[in-house]
Design a protein around this motif. Structure first.
Motif, PDB file in Angstrom:
ATOM      1  N   GLY A 122      -6.644   1.040   1.648  1.00 40.18           N
ATOM      2  CA  GLY A 122      -6.082   1.446   0.365  1.00 40.18           C
ATOM      3  C   GLY A 122      -7.020   2.087  -0.629  1.00 40.18           C
ATOM      4  O   GLY A 122      -6.554   2.720  -1.572  1.00 40.18           O
ATOM      5  N   VAL A 172       0.845  -1.211   0.000  1.00 37.19           N
ATOM      6  CA  VAL A 172       0.000   0.000   0.000  1.00 37.19           C
ATOM      7  C   VAL A 172       0.870   1.246   0.000  1.00 37.19           C
ATOM      8  O   VAL A 172       0.596   2.223  -0.707  1.00 37.19           O
ATOM      9  N   CYS A 198       2.222   2.192  -3.344  1.00 41.08           N
ATOM     10  CA  CYS A 198       1.245   2.841  -4.226  1.00 41.08           C
ATOM     11  C   CYS A 198       1.392   4.364  -4.182  1.00 41.08           C
ATOM     12  O   CYS A 198       1.024   5.062  -5.130  1.00 41.08           O
ATOM     13  N   LEU A 251      -1.357  -5.956  -5.261  1.00 44.11           N
ATOM     14  CA  LEU A 251      -2.596  -5.828  -4.488  1.00 44.11           C
ATOM     15  C   LEU A 251      -3.767  -6.492  -5.216  1.00 44.11           C
ATOM     16  O   LEU A 251      -4.626  -7.121  -4.594  1.00 44.11           O
ATOM     17  N   ILE A 308      -7.624  -3.939   1.882  1.00 49.11           N
ATOM     18  CA  ILE A 308      -7.484  -2.907   0.844  1.00 49.11           C
ATOM     19  C   ILE A 308      -8.614  -1.886   0.967  1.00 49.11           C
ATOM     20  O   ILE A 308      -8.401  -0.677   0.861  1.00 49.11           O
TER      21      ILE A 308
END
Length: 918
Positions: free
Chosen positions: A460, A425, A428, A443, A456
Motif C-alpha cells: 500500500g 487497500v 484507497c 489501515l 501495508i
C-alpha cells in the motif's frame, strides 16, 4: 441455676465498671438466654442497654431499655437510657416523652430537668426549621414557575433549590411538598435553564436514598428521563446522565439505610435497573437521540455495566448488554458522517463506543463468552459487506476501525480474514474521497500490528504516496501520510518518505491543529499525525517550541505526543552482543536519533514546563471523560514522571495543579500507569509542603499510592522516594501519621530498615522516626517476641551519621513516651551501653543531643537500678564534661541535655552536688 445467673450478672457488672463493655455484653447475654425471672431480666436488659450506649449502638440500647420498661414502666434508669438512645437516633419527640416521665417521677432531678429543657428547645427549633423549609420550597417553585419574575431571582431560586436538594432533610421536604410534579412542570416549560435546574434538583433528591430514587423513577418515568437526555444540549445531557448515575448508585448500594423486613418487597430495584439498561441501549442506536445524548448513554453503560472488581463473579449485566445491544454499539462505530441518513454524533461518540466495546470484552470471563462476542461482530460485518452497495461496505470498514480502537484482538481477527486488508487497500484507490478516508483510517488502526504494517509497506505505501501527491483534499493528505508513517515508529533507520518531508508535514499538521476553522475530525487526525511524527526527534524539537500546539488536541493523541517529546515510553534494551550479531548477519538494527540523547531530552522537558504544559495535563485529568482511557492515563502518568525528574521543577508542577491531577492517575488505570503516577507523587511529596502541594483532604488520598510503592516488586528508586515522601508526611501532622499507620504501612517500612542498601535503610529509619509519636507504633515496640527495638538500638551504632540521627531520634522519642522501653532496650542487646556512650561522645551535636536525651529518659524511667547502673558507668564522666562546658550556641542543646541529666541524677540521690571547701 439462680447462683449461676447471679454470678454472670456480677461478672458483667465488674466488666462494665472496668470499661470492658464487650465482655459485659457477653455475660449479660448469657443471663438473658437462661434466666426466666422477669424482674431479673429487666435489670439485665437495663444494664446491657448501658453497655450498648457506651458502644454507640443506639438502636440496640433503645431496644433493651424498652424490654426493661415493659416489665416496669416506672424503671427510671431504663427510661433515661432509652431517652439518650432515641435522641442519638434523631427521634427527639420520643426521647422527650421518656425524659418527661423521668421528670414526673423525680421532679427535683437536675439532669432530667436540663435534658427536658434542651430537648424541648431542639424540637421547637426543628419544627421552626421544617415549617421554614416548607415555605421556602413553595416560594422557590412559585418564583421559578412565574414567567413574569425577574431572571436574576429565578436563577437564585433555581440554585437554592439545587443546594437544598443535596441535603437529605431538604430533599425530603421538596419530595413531601409535591416537589416532583412541580419539577416536571419546570421541565415542560422547555426552557434549558429550567430543565437544568429541575434535573439537578432531582439528582440531589435521588442521591443516597433508595426509596426516594425508586419513587422518582416511577413518577417521572425512565422514558421521560431518556427523552430529556436525548435533546441536543450538552449541559442538559450531562445533567441527566448524572441523574441516571445517582439513581443507579442509590439502587445498587449507595443507600446505607436500614428499611427493615419490608425492604425485599418494597425496594426490589432489579426491574427498574433492567428497564434503565434497556432504555439506554435503545438510545444508543436511535436516530431521535442527539450526539450529546448518545455520548452520555454510552458513558453510563461504560461506567455501570462492566464489573468494577473482577473478583465479583457475576458479569450477567455485560452478557445481557452484549445480547441486547452489541449490534447497536457496532452500528455507532460504523457511522460515516459524510454519508446521508446517519446517526447524530459528536466528535467523540465513536471513540466512546470503542471504549465501551473494549470494557465489555474485558469483562468476559471465559472463552465461550468471548467466542459469542466475536461471532456477533463477525456476523454484523458480513451482513454489511456488499460489493454492489459501497455505502454499506464502508460502514463495515468503519466498524472494524471502531473494534481496532476498542477490543483490538477482535478487530485484528476480522482484519485477518481473507480479503479484508485487500479490500481496504483497494478502497484507497476509489474515486470517492469518503471511501479513501474511511479505508485509510482503517489501515491506520490495523497497522499497529507489525504483520499488518508489513502488508501495508509491501502493498500500500506506493498507493498512499500516490494519493498524497495527487489529492488536493488536505483531510486525505494527512491521513495517507499518517498511515504510511505509522509503520516506521521511532527507528531512525525506517522512513517511508523523503528526508525533510517529515518536518514539513509536522509543521503543516501544527497549522491545521491550531486553526479553529478546520473541521474537528481533520484537526483530530492532525494531532494524531503529530503523535506519530514526533517519533522523529527533529519534529520533537520543533513541536516543543510551539506553545499553541502544545495546549491543543484531544487527550489520547496529545498525551502520546508528549510521551514522545519527553522520551518516557518503554524502551527495548538490546544486548550489545546481539546487536553485533545482527549487524554481522546483515539484519536491520534499530538506530537512535542523535537528538534522542539525554541532553536533548532534558532541554525538551524544560521547554514543555516553560510552555505551561502541566496546566493542559491537569485540565485533561479533571475532564473525567470516558475518552480518558486507562492507556491514556498511563501516558499522562509517564509524562508527569518525566517532568518531575528534576527537583527544581517540582514547585512549578505543584503551582500549575500537577499535584492534584496526579492523585486520580495514581488510583485508577493500568498497573504501570498507577506506578508511574505514584512515583511522580512520591517525588513531589518528598520535598513539598503537603498543605500546599495537596490542599484540603486531598493529602490523605496521596498516602495509599505512596505505600503501594513499598511493595517488593517495585524498584529501589521507587521504594526510596516513597519512603522520603512518607517521611515528609509523617513529620507534618498527627492525622497524617494515623493515616499512614491505618493503611498498614508499618510492616513494609520496618522491612526496609533491614535493607542492605544504605539510602533505602536510612529513608526507612527516618520515616519510622517521624512515626514513633503514634501510640500504635509505640505499642509495636513494646510487644515481646520481635527485634524491632534491638534493630533501632543497633542502628544507633552505625557509622552513617544520617542513619544515626534518625535512629537515635526515634529511640529518644520512644523512651520518652514509654518508660518500659528504657529497661527493654538494655535487655535486647549487650551493646546498648557502648552504643549510648558513643552517641553521647559524638562530634555531631545533633547525634550527641539525641543520645543525651535517651540517657535522661532512662534516668527518668522510675527504675532506680537502671539509673544507678548508668551513673556507675563512664556516662557520669561524659555528662560531667559536657555539662561543665561553656555555653555554645552551636552545641547548646547537647549541653542543656547533659545538665538536665546531672540534675535528675542529683534528685535521685545518685550523685552529690559539687561544693568547694570552706
Amino acid at each position: 441455676m439462680l447462683h449461676e445467673t447471679e454470678k454472670l450478672k456480677d461478672e458483667g457488672n465488674k466488666y462494665f465498671q472496668s470499661g470492658d463493655t464487650d465482655k459485659a455484653i457477653e455475660c449479660y447475654s448469657k443471663v438473658i438466654k437462661t434466666c426466666k425471672d422477669n424482674k431479673v431480666l429487666a435489670v439485665i436488659y437495663r444494664n446491657r442497654s448501658a453497655c450498648y450506649l457506651k458502644k454507640e449502638n443506639y438502636a440496640n440500647a433503645a431496644s433493651d431499655a424498652s424490654k426493661a420498661i415493659d416489665v416496669d414502666a416506672a424503671d427510671i434508669k431504663a427510661l433515661y437510657r432509652r431517652c439518650q438512645a432515641l435522641e442519638k437516633l434523631g427521634k427527639l419527640d420520643m426521647a422527650f416523652k421518656d425524659v418527661q416521665r423521668c421528670a414526673t417521677i423525680e421532679p427535683k432531678n437536675k439532669t432530667f430537668l436540663e435534658t427536658l429543657r434542651r430537648l424541648g428547645a431542639e424540637i421547637q427549633q426543628k419544627l421552626k426549621t421544617t415549617f421554614s423549609t416548607d415555605s421556602r420550597v413553595q416560594n422557590m417553585f412559585d418564583i421559578l414557575l412565574d414567567d413574569e419574575m425577574e431572571k436574576d431571582k429565578r436563577e437564585k431560586a433555581a440554585n437554592n433549590l439545587i443546594v437544598l436538594s443535596r441535603e437529605d432533610a431538604g430533599a425530603e421536604r421538596i419530595f413531601q411538598n409535591n416537589g416532583v410534579p412541580l419539577l416536571l412542570n419546570m421541565i415542560e416549560t422547555g426552557k434549558p435553564e429550567m430543565i437544568l435546574a429541575a434535573v439537578r434538583t432531582l439528582s440531589g433528591m435521588c442521591t443516597g436514598h433508595k426509596a426516594r430514587a425508586m419513587a422518582i423513577i416511577h413518577m417521572v418515568g425512565v422514558d421521560k428521563m431518556c427523552s430529556i437526555m436525548a435533546v441536543d444540549n450538552e449541559e442538559i445531557a450531562l445533567a441527566t446522565c448524572n441523574l441516571f448515575q445517582c439513581i443507579n448508585d442509590s439502587l445498587t448500594g449507595g443507600d446505607k439505610r436500614e428499611y427493615g423486613k419490608e425492604e425485599a418487597l418494597v425496594l426490589d430495584a432489579a426491574k427498574d435497573l433492567k428497564t434503565i439498561l434497556l432504555s439506554l441501549l435503545e438510545m444508543v442506536g436511535s436516530k431521535k437521540v442527539s450526539g450529546n445524548g448518545r455520548d452520555q448513554a454510552l458513558n453510563l453503560l461504560s461506567k455501570n455495566v462492566p464489573r468494577n472488581n473482577k473478583k465479583d463473579k457475576d458479569n450477567s449485566k455485560t452478557l445481557f448488554t452484549i445480547d441486547h445491544g452489541l449490534k447497536k454499539i457496532l452500528k455507532v462505530c460504523g457511522q460515516v458522517p459524510e454519508l446521508p441518513d446517519q446517526l447524530p454524533l459528536t466528535e467523540n461518540t465513536q471513540l466512546i463506543a470503542s471504549v465501551l466495546l473494549n470494557k465489555l470484552y474485558d469483562d468476559l470471563s471465559c472463552d465461550p463468552e468471548r467466542d459469542n462476542f466475536r461471532d456477533i461482530c463477525d456476523e454484523y460485518i458480513k451482513s454489511k459487506i456488499d460489493p454492489n452497495d459501497m455505502d454499506k461496505t464502508i460502514h463495515a470498514v468503519n466498524t472494524i476501525s471502531g473494534l481496532l480502537q476498542g477490543p483490538f484482538d477482535v478487530g485484528n481477527a476480522l482484519v485477518g480474514r481473507q480479503g479484508i486488508m485487500e479490500m481496504m487497500v483497494a478502497l484507497c484507490g476509489s474515486e470517492r474521497e469518503v471511501d479513501q478516508m474511511v479505508a485509510i483510517e482503517a489501515l491506520i488502526h490495523s497497522s499497529s500490528k507489525m504483520s499488518r504494517a508489513s502488508f501495508i509497506i509491501t502493498n500500500g505505501v506506493s498507493l498512499l504516496k500516490d494519493i498524497y501527491k495527487k489529492t488536493t483534499n488536505e483531510k486525505i493528505k494527512i491521513r495517507s501520510y499518517r498511515c504510511a508513517y505509522s509503520s516506521g515508529g521511532d527507528d531512525y533507520g525506517l522512513r517511508q518518505f523523503a528526508e525533510g518531508s517529515t518536518e514539513k508535514l509536522a509543521k503543516q499538521c501544527r497549522k491545521w491543529l491550531c486553526n479553529p476553522k478546520i473541521d474537528t475530525k481533520t484537526r483530530k487526525w492532525a494531532i494524531e499525525g503529530l503523535a506519530y511524527l514526533t517519533n522523529d526527534a527533529d519534529v520533537k524539537d520543533d513541536f516543543v517550541e510551539d506553545e499553541t500546539a502544545l495546549k491543543t488536541g484531544r487527550h489520547t493523541e496529545l498525551a502520546c505526543t508528549l510521551v514522545n517529546c519527553s522520551n518516557c515510553y518503554e524502551k527495548k534494551e538490546f544486548l550489545p552482543e546481539l546487536v553485533q550479531l545482527a549487524k554481522f548477519s546483515k539484519q536491520h538494527v534499530p538506530e537512535q536519533h542523535p537528538k534522542d540523547k539525554k541532553d536533548f531530552i532534558d532541554k525538551r522537558v524544560k521547554r514543555l514546563l516553560k510552555a505551561g504544559v502541566i496546566s493542559a495535563l491537569a485540565v485533561m485529568v479533571k475532564a473525567d471523560s470516558s475518552i480518558l482511557t486507562n492507556q491514556t492515563k498511563e501516558m499522562l502518568s509517564r509524562v508527569f514522571l518525566a517532568l518531575s525528574m528534576d527537583a527544581k521543577d517540582r514547585g512549578t508542577i505543584v503551582a500549575q495543579g500537577g499535584g492534584k491531577a496526579l492523585i486520580p492517575l495514581a488510583l485508577e488505570g493500568t498497573e504501570a500507569g498507577k506506578t508511574k503516577a505514584s512515583h511522580a507523587l512520591a517525588k513531589i511529596a518528598a520535598i513539598s509542603n503537603p498543605e500546599i502541594a495537596f490542599p484540603g483532604e486531598r493529602v490523605y488520598e496521596v498516602v495509599r499510592p505512596l505505600i503501594s510503592l513499598l511493595q517488593t516488586d517495585k524498584d529501589g528508586t521507587e521504594n526510596y522516594e516513597a519512603l522520603k515522601g512518607l517521611t515528609n508526611f509523617a513529620g507534618f501532622s498527627d492525622k497524617l501519621r494515623v493515616k499512614i499507620v491505618k493503611e498498614k504501612a508499618l510492616p513494609e517500612i520496618e522491612n526496609y530498615m533491614f535493607e542492605d542498601h544504605e539510602q533505602i535503610r536510612q529513608a526507612a529509619t527516618e520515616c519510622m522516626c517521624n512515626l514513633v509519636s503514634c501510640k500504635e507504633v509505640q505499642d509495636r515496640y513494646l510487644e515481646d517476641g520481635n527485634d524491632k527495638l534491638k534493630l533501632m538500638v543497633l542502628l544507633c551504632g552505625e557509622d552513617d551519621e544520617k542513619l544515626q540521627i534518625a535512629a537515635a531520634g526515634a529511640l529518644a522519642m520512644l523512651t520518652g513516651a514509654q518508660k518500659k522501653l528504657c529497661l527493654k532496650m538494655t535487655l535486647v542487646t549487650t551493646q546498648w551501653l557502648e552504643i549510648l556512650q558513643r552517641l553521647c561522645l559524638h562530634t555531631n551535636s545533633s547525634i550527641q543531643h539525641r543520645g543525651l536525651v535517651i540517657v535522661y529518659n532512662m534516668l527518668n524511667s522510675d527504675n532506680s537500678e537502671l539509673a544507678k547502673k548508668l551513673m556507675e558507668s563512664e556516662l557520669l564522666e561524659i555528662l560531667s564534661v559536657i555539662g561543665k562546658a561553656e555555653d555554645n550556641p552551636k552545641r547548646q542543646g547537647a549541653i542543656d541535655a547533659a545538665r538536665e541529666c546531672l540534675i535528675k541524677a542529683m534528685d535521685l540521690g545518685l550523685i552529690k552536688p559539687f561544693s568547694s571547701p570552706p
